[in-house]
Design an enzyme around this catalytic site. Structure first.
Site, PDB file in Angstrom:
ATOM      1  CB  ALA A  35      -6.112  -3.041   1.940  1.00  0.00           C
ATOM      2  CG  ASN A  38      -6.877  -4.644   7.459  1.00  0.00           C
ATOM      3  OD1 ASN A  38      -6.824  -5.732   8.014  1.00  0.00           O
ATOM      4  ND2 ASN A  38      -5.796  -3.989   7.060  1.00  0.00           N
ATOM      5  CE1 TYR A 104       2.461  -6.986   1.969  1.00  0.00           C
ATOM      6  CE2 TYR A 104       4.260  -5.493   1.429  1.00  0.00           C
ATOM      7  CZ  TYR A 104       3.005  -5.723   1.967  1.00  0.00           C
ATOM      8  OH  TYR A 104       2.298  -4.674   2.495  1.00  0.00           O
ATOM      9  NE  ARG A 106       0.726  -9.295  -2.033  1.00  0.00           N
ATOM     10  CZ  ARG A 106       0.193  -8.177  -1.495  1.00  0.00           C
ATOM     11  NH1 ARG A 106       0.965  -7.107  -1.307  1.00  0.00           N
ATOM     12  NH2 ARG A 106      -1.078  -8.129  -1.180  1.00  0.00           N
ATOM     13  NE  ARG A 168       0.172  -1.648   0.372  1.00  0.00           N
ATOM     14  CZ  ARG A 168      -0.628  -0.727   0.867  1.00  0.00           C
ATOM     15  NH1 ARG A 168      -0.630   0.494   0.341  1.00  0.00           N
ATOM     16  NH2 ARG A 168      -1.435  -1.004   1.879  1.00  0.00           N
ATOM     17  N   GLY A 228      -3.155  11.691   7.246  1.00  0.00           N
ATOM     18  CA  GLY A 228      -2.450  11.232   8.433  1.00  0.00           C
ATOM     19  C   GLY A 228      -2.776  12.053   9.666  1.00  0.00           C
ATOM     20  CB  ALA A 229      -0.553  13.642  12.179  1.00  0.00           C
ATOM     21  CG  ASP A 258      -6.805  -0.802   5.148  1.00  0.00           C
ATOM     22  OD1 ASP A 258      -6.848  -0.266   4.025  1.00  0.00           O
ATOM     23  OD2 ASP A 258      -5.905  -1.586   5.503  1.00  0.00           O
TER      24      ASP A 258
END
Length: 317
Positions: A35, A38, A104, A106, A168, A228-229, A258
């Site tokens: 993130a 980005n 992931y 990580r 997350r 969002g949209a 991001d």
């Protein structure tokens, strides 16, 4: 490090993408993901001086991360090479034309070992903006302390602090996130969240406008709600402003939030008013969803006008 426009920090991941189900095998393509990186790339493409700080593995994968960032003109002078920990990995599979799944790897990564000492020199070097996300403090105890220390130090020195909640669920529960992120938001001038993330930094159970009002009362200058949209909403002491999403064909929504953040911060650095900052934010978000990859489709400055034929529908009430 020399002074930069925006300093950000966190974990950069090596993303391995499959065109179909991972279980069936096939070719994987390697990309940079994360993130914070980005956002740094989005700003650098628009001509701003952006720097990313973190820990990367001291091997070919760590070199790949640095090479990608350098190629995008992101400063990496403050990055630490970790000889004892591996790179964090992200596996992405496309299950249908509009559905992807992510795995992931990580735990114990170089990026998760981020600590206060990694940030002292970069913070002291100065920046106009410090950007952080709610992902970093979820990675480890040392990363959590580093995020808190950096936000406090940057706020005290006069930097604008930007916090993207970016919860997350695979990293921590909402209760654990709220205990860390609500105090962290107290250092921020700009808080960015989706509507369902606001209770992690605001009053639990409050509706959107009440939660935003609570953050403004705590000293936050702008609360940005990504929808969002449906575009985005910006809450300030002057009211709430809405910016409609640009009507593009969405092919990959990864990295859209991001990109939105990078666009908003770019507008701030350029001295645009709130409407202009939101316009740039939704423009970068549109570029992000219209192309594949976390950041690969983001525009250069001379490409910002490519979507000018689309109306944003900004309103103030």
């Amino acid at each position: 490090m020399t002074a930069v426009d925006v300093l950000t920090f966190g974990e950069a991941l090596v993303s391995l993408r499959a065109a179909g189900p991972l279980a069936t095998g096939g070719a994987l393509t390697m990309h940079l993901a994360g993130a914070e990186s980005n956002v740094a790339i989005g700003l650098a493409r628009l001509g701003h001086r952006a720097a990313w700080v973190g820990r990367v593995s001291d091997d070919e994968l760590g070199e790949y991360v640095l090479r990608q960032l350098r190629a995008e003109s992101v400063g990496v002078d403050g990055v630490t090479r970790d000889p004892d920990r591996p790179a964090g990995l992200l596996f992405l599979e496309r299950r249908t034309a509009d559905l992807t799944r992510v795995r992931y790897h990580r735990a114990g990564s170089a990026g998760s070992a981020l600590c206060v000492e990694d940030l002292r020199e970069p913070i002291a070097g100065g920046a106009r903006v410090l950007h952080l996300t709610g992902i970093t403090p979820a990675l480890s105890d040392s990363a959590r302390e580093a995020a808190r220390w950096a936000a406090e130090a940057a706020s005290r020195s006069g930097m604008l602090v930007s916090l993207d909640v970016n919860h997350r669920a695979r990293l921590w529960t909402r209760e654990a996130a709220r205990a860390v992120l609500a105090p962290l938001a107290g250092y921020a001038s700009v808080v960015i969240a989706s509507a369902d993330e606001l209770d992690l930094v605001g009053e639990p159970g409050a509706d959107e406008s009440t939660a935003a009002a609570g953050l403004l009362a705590r000293g936050v200058e702008t609360v940005l709600v990504k929808a969002g949209a449906d575009g985005a909403r910006a809450y300030t002491r002057d009211g709430v402003r809405h910016a409609a999403a640009l009507p593009v064909t969405a092919v990959d929504t990864v990295g859209a939030g991001d990109a939105f953040t990078a666009g908003y911060l770019s507008g701030h650095l350029d001295g645009l008013d709130l409407a202009g900052r939101l316009r740039r934010a939704v423009t970068l978000g549109a570029f992000a969803v219209a192309g594949h990859g976390d950041w690969e489709g983001l525009p250069r400055r001379d490409e910002l006008s490519l979507l000018d034929d689309h109306e944003t529908g900004n309103t103030l009430r």
